[in-house]
Design an enzyme around this catalytic site. Structure first.
Site, short mmCIF file in Angstrom:
data_model
loop_
_atom_site.label_atom_id
_atom_site.label_comp_id
_atom_site.label_asym_id
_atom_site.label_seq_id
_atom_site.Cartn_x
_atom_site.Cartn_y
_atom_site.Cartn_z
CB SER A 116 -22.42 13.74 -7.94
OG SER A 116 -23.38 13.74 -6.91
CE1 TYR A 174 -22.69 19.28 -7.39
CE2 TYR A 174 -24.24 17.51 -6.91
CZ TYR A 174 -22.94 17.98 -6.98
OH TYR A 174 -21.90 17.14 -6.66
#
Length: 271
Positions: A143, A156
């Protein structure tokens, strides 16, 4: 590129979002596809929508036995395994450290890391013997949060930074028999879900109002990509011919977040 015709690819979390887009793209490239999917409904949809072409296995990426069963079913159906794509993930919906009580922080960390990091390692380990036989490859979905702040909350972001290290370490360990790479997409509107421990388990990225406009505003390319727009680098990295010299690489597909700089000196005007 023609290096994927009849290749065998196993994708985790392939029932929706980016995973589903990868299934469609790899089928288009001529590959044989298996999917490890936690949702029975999404697994059934894969079987129906692709007329039985996709081997959909229901299981939990955080359980080693389920990963091993997915690999075994893939090999039983298609004869081998060439590429394992560790794509399944969950999100923390930008919750800041101060928003967690201590016990909830611990539970949220365990829940997210179990899927986003442990699940990737378990899948890679389960796939490893077959990948060694095939001189295959592993591709992780990372990501923009693996490189920059603001792409999620601290849990995250930590999980995606951890995967950057996993890619480098496994590329080192598994060479020369298995190539290990990753793709780091930017944001996209999908049903990526949250954390039960944090009360966001029923939420999805698609619920965030104005997400597409936000993505256009923060990316130098001023785009809000759809899942299918991110698939090309996976195709490249999976190809045994076109990516033969590539291992330990992470392809950033985030609209140019890494070149934002401190200010937008051109104001977004055309060059």
């Amino acid at each position: 590129m023609n290096g994927l015709k009849n290749a065998v690819v196993l994708i985790t979390g392939g029932g929706s979002g980016l995973g589903r887009a990868l299934v469609e793209r790899f089928l288009h490239e001529g590959a044989n596809i298996a999917v490890l999917e936690s949702s029975a409904a999404r697994a059934a949809s894969l079987r129906a929508d692709f007329h039985g072409e996709v081997e959909a296995i229901i299981g939990d990426v955080t359980v080693y036995a389920d990963n091993a069963r997915a690999v075994a079913r893939t090999v039983e159906r298609f004869g081998r395994l060439d590429t394992f794509i560790a794509n399944a993930g969950i999100f923390d919906f930008f919750q800041a450290l101060s928003q967690y009580e201590g016990d909830k922080l611990a539970a949220a960390f365990d829940e997210l890391f179990a899927v986003n990091v442990k699940g990737c390692l378990l899948g890679a380990r389960a796939a490893l013997p077959e990948l060694v036989k095939a001189r295959g490859s592993i591709i992780f979905t990372i990501s923009n949060a693996g490189f920059y702040p603001g792409g999620g909350g601290p849990i995250y972001t930590a999980s995606k930074h951890a995967l950057v290290g996993v890619v480098k370490q496994l590329a080192h360990e598994l060479a020369p028999k298995v190539r290990v790479n990753a793709v780091a997409p930017g944001g996209m509107k999908t049903n990526l879900s949250g954390l039960h421990a944090a009360g966001t388990g029923a939420q999805s990225l698609a619920d965030i109002e104005g997400l597409d406009q936000m993505l256009r505003d923060i990316t130098p390319l001023q785009i809000a990509p759809k899942p299918e727009d991110y698939c090309g680098p996976y195709v490249l990295l999976a190809s045994a011919t076109d990516a033969a010299p590539i291992t330990g690489a992470i392809i950033n597909t985030d609209g140019g977040l890494g070149v934002r700089g401190i200010v937008n000196v051109r104001g977004g005007e055309a060059l």
